[in-house]
Write a protein that holds these residues in place. Structure first.
Motif, PDB file in Angstrom:
ATOM      1  N   GLN A 112      11.673  45.070  63.933  1.00  0.00           N
ATOM      2  CA  GLN A 112      13.118  45.113  64.167  1.00  0.00           C
ATOM      3  C   GLN A 112      13.571  43.906  64.987  1.00  0.00           C
ATOM      4  N   PHE A 113      12.743  43.458  65.902  1.00  0.00           N
ATOM      5  CA  PHE A 113      13.095  42.338  66.767  1.00  0.00           C
ATOM      6  C   PHE A 113      12.772  40.993  66.115  1.00  0.00           C
ATOM      7  N   ARG A 114      11.810  40.966  65.218  1.00  0.00           N
ATOM      8  CA  ARG A 114      11.324  39.704  64.645  1.00  0.00           C
ATOM      9  C   ARG A 114      12.428  38.901  63.962  1.00  0.00           C
ATOM     10  N   ALA A 115      13.243  39.523  63.142  1.00  0.00           N
ATOM     11  CA  ALA A 115      14.295  38.793  62.416  1.00  0.00           C
ATOM     12  C   ALA A 115      15.270  38.153  63.394  1.00  0.00           C
ATOM     13  N   ASP A 116      15.644  38.883  64.432  1.00  0.00           N
ATOM     14  CA  ASP A 116      16.562  38.336  65.426  1.00  0.00           C
ATOM     15  C   ASP A 116      15.914  37.169  66.165  1.00  0.00           C
ATOM     16  N   LEU A 117      14.663  37.320  66.552  1.00  0.00           N
ATOM     17  CA  LEU A 117      13.966  36.241  67.249  1.00  0.00           C
ATOM     18  C   LEU A 117      13.820  35.013  66.354  1.00  0.00           C
TER      19      LEU A 117
END
Length: 157
Positions: A96-101
């Motif tokens: 879930q965090f990977r795309a934003d990062l």
């Protein structure tokens, strides 16, 4: 007040503080935000599960990466309350965090690359400067340094 039937188990707030490096006041704040949910022993004292060390560590790392408490809370909502999160649970959460990062990293790299030219130019050639904005025309595209944010002079009216 939720009381655990096993009265003398769990970690105290001091022990959690020692393990995570967080101040007890920060741990209580995260409790207020429902990021951890300690139980109470027979004496009414907070007791934390060992899994709360990982939860609080995740909160600390996520905040250092620039995620808000609201975003962290939403992501952690997918973790189970009734059991210690598994490796698969944490992997799902990290996706879930990977795309934003990845998006942030791309934006930062693009900004870095644009600033290299800007810092090196010495503003001797304003017609090529990414910050140059004659008559403030780029304001029609929004607030902030529009050229550095991806707009181009070709888009001007």
């Amino acid at each position: 007040m939720k009381i655990n039937p096993v009265t003398n188990r769990g970690l105290s707030i001091g022990q959690i503080s020692d393990r995570t490096g967080l101040a007890p006041s920060a741990i209580r704040y995260y409790e207020d935000e429902n990021l951890v949910t300690p139980f109470r022993n027979a004496g009414g004292q907070r007791r934390f599960e060992r899994a709360d060390i990982r939860r609080l560590s995740f909160v600390m790392i996520a905040q250092q990466l620039g995620f808000s408490i609201k975003q962290i809370k939403a992501a952690m909502g997918s973790l189970p309350d009734n059991r210690t999160p598994t490796k698969a649970d944490w992997e799902r959460l990290s996706r879930q965090f990977r795309a934003d990062l990845d998006s942030r990293i791309s934006q930062m790299q693009a900004l870095r690359d644009k600033l290299d030219g800007c810092i090196g130019c010495g503003c001797l050639s304003l017609s090529h400067c990414k910050l140059y904005n004659p008559k403030d025309r780029i304001r029609t595209k929004g607030q902030g340094p529009r050229y550095l944010m991806g707009n181009s002079s070709d888009e001007l009216p």
